[in-house]
Enzyme design. Structure first.
Site, PDB file in Angstrom:
ATOM      1  CG  ASP A 185      -2.369 -20.008  -0.179  1.00 54.35           C
ATOM      2  OD1 ASP A 185      -1.686 -19.966   0.858  1.00 54.35           O
ATOM      3  OD2 ASP A 185      -1.973 -20.564  -1.220  1.00 54.35           O
TER       4      ASP A 185
ATOM      5  CG  ASP B 220     -12.897  -6.417   4.743  1.00 53.03           C
ATOM      6  OD1 ASP B 220     -12.703  -5.849   5.832  1.00 53.03           O
ATOM      7  OD2 ASP B 220     -13.118  -5.806   3.689  1.00 53.03           O
TER       8      ASP B 220
ATOM      9  CG  ASP C 267      -7.499  -4.086   3.759  1.00 51.29           C
ATOM     10  OD1 ASP C 267      -8.544  -4.047   4.419  1.00 51.29           O
ATOM     11  OD2 ASP C 267      -7.272  -3.321   2.805  1.00 51.29           O
TER      12      ASP C 267
ATOM     13  CE1 TYR D  96      -3.277  -2.730   0.035  1.00 49.49           C
ATOM     14  CE2 TYR D  96      -3.934  -2.068   2.230  1.00 49.49           C
ATOM     15  CZ  TYR D  96      -4.117  -2.862   1.118  1.00 49.49           C
ATOM     16  OH  TYR D  96      -5.132  -3.776   1.090  1.00 49.49           O
TER      17      TYR D  96
ATOM     18  CE  LYS E 112       1.145 -17.927  -1.954  1.00 49.25           C
ATOM     19  NZ  LYS E 112       0.396 -19.192  -1.810  1.00 49.25           N
TER      20      LYS E 112
END
Length: 352
Positions: free
Chosen positions: A219, A247, A243, A141, A186
């Site tokens: 994942d 959610d 983020d 970001y 990851k």
């Protein structure tokens, strides 16, 4: 005690949920003998309209001087052109960076009375109590961004120091809770994640040997978070992964309208906001769920003002309102939800 609280209503439903929350804080102040002052400033889309920028200098100056900051939401279709040079979200990213707020705490604790609102089977949700610690000021970001007619790039960058400080915060939290930390990355693909895993492993081994640590690829974490959420205590991860996962975790609680957050740094000041967005489709209708914002105010009381008893009283009042089936439209059966102000009144009534 006296506290100066900067209020940033922002866009969409932001002004409505913040307006519903301020009387709750005022009721806390009255009940416990405190004095809270509220100063409202602009951020996001409304700031672009009024000042030409998403984070005016006056807003940032007030935030620097405040004891805590309560924020509603930013963004909306009016400012959503992906090619726009100035966007509401830039104000949120900039204020977090300017105040050094690198750790975003997002508690996920489903309420028994609201389990039916979740698409997840109720037996999987009983006893779930998770805190996600999301790194907030690094990663993709904030990395360099470039775009031409034929390609675009976003740089994901992390330093050792950035990873150390957020893992250290998560480790301390896990030590206070159930002693289990899950670090999400990851590392099978990304070099930043390999750095993240190496640093997290070292920090936890050297500084928190009493905390059990596991590493999960993002994942597989997305799958396990819904299939066995009781297995997790504190989850720490980088900015974009956090983020997305939080959610997803909102489905455990049944609604984004129930999840609060605290953005913290090395000092006491913090930004407290619901994790949901500005919900422009329901803005101005008076039906937005204020519980996440009220629970964010509880985090404000706890982390920035050190008022633990008061924070617990607000959280208990929200739980009592939910137990009494005081549901807004996102939780209630069609046609049976209370409005935003009604939900806030229910909390105040249960504060005593």
């Amino acid at each position: 005690m006296h506290a100066d609280i900067v209020v940033l209503p922002g866009d969409g439903i932001g002004p409505e949920i913040v307006s519903a929350t301020l009387p709750v804080l005022a009721a806390v102040a009255k009940r416990y003998g405190h004095s809270f002052s509220f100063a409202e400033h602009d951020i996001g889309g409304i700031a672009i309209d009024r000042h030409g920028e998403p984070l005016p200098a006056a807003t940032l100056e007030a935030a620097r001087k405040a004891d805590a900051i309560l924020l509603g939401a930013v963004g909306g279709p009016k400012w959503s052109d992906p090619n726009a040079k100035v966007r509401p979200e830039q104000g949120l990213l900039a204020i977090r960076k300017a105040l050094g707020l690198f750790a975003n705490l997002r508690p996920v604790r489903p309420h028994a009375s609201a389990l039916g609102a979740s698409p997840i089977k109720s037996h999987l949700l009983e006893g779930v109590d998770i805190v996600v610690v999301r790194e907030l000021t690094g990663g993709i970001y904030f990395g360099d961004k470039n775009r031409s007619d034929t390609e675009a790039t976003d740089l994901c960058r992390y330093s050792v120091a950035e990873v150390e400080r957020v893992v250290r915060s998560a480790g301390a939290l896990a030590r206070q809770r159930r002693g289990h930390l899950t670090s999400v990355d990851k590392a099978n693909v990304l070099e930043t994640s390999r750095l993240w895993r190496d640093v997290a492993t070292r920090v936890m081994r050297e500084e928190f040997p009493d905390v059990t640590v596991e590493h999960q690829l993002v994942d597989s974490m997305a799958m396990h978070l819904l299939s066995r959420p009781r297995a997790y205590d504190v989850i720490v991860t980088e900015n974009m992964f956090g983020d997305i996962l939080t959610d997803e975790a909102s489905m455990l609680a049944g609604s984004l309208g129930l999840l609060a957050s605290a953005s913290l740094g090395a000092g006491k000041v913090g930004i407290y906001e619901p994790i949901h967005g500005s919900a422009p489709d329901i803005a101005g209708k008076g039906i937005a769920n204020p519980y996440a914002t009220i629970l964010s105010a509880a985090l404000l009381l706890r982390h920035s003002l050190g008022l633990v008893e008061e924070a617990e009283a607000v959280e208990a009042a929200v739980s009592a309102a939910l137990d009494a089936k005081v549901f807004t439209t996102d939780l209630a059966a069609p046609g049976q939800g209370v409005d935003t102000a009604g939900a806030a009144r229910a909390v105040i009534e249960r504060l005593g």
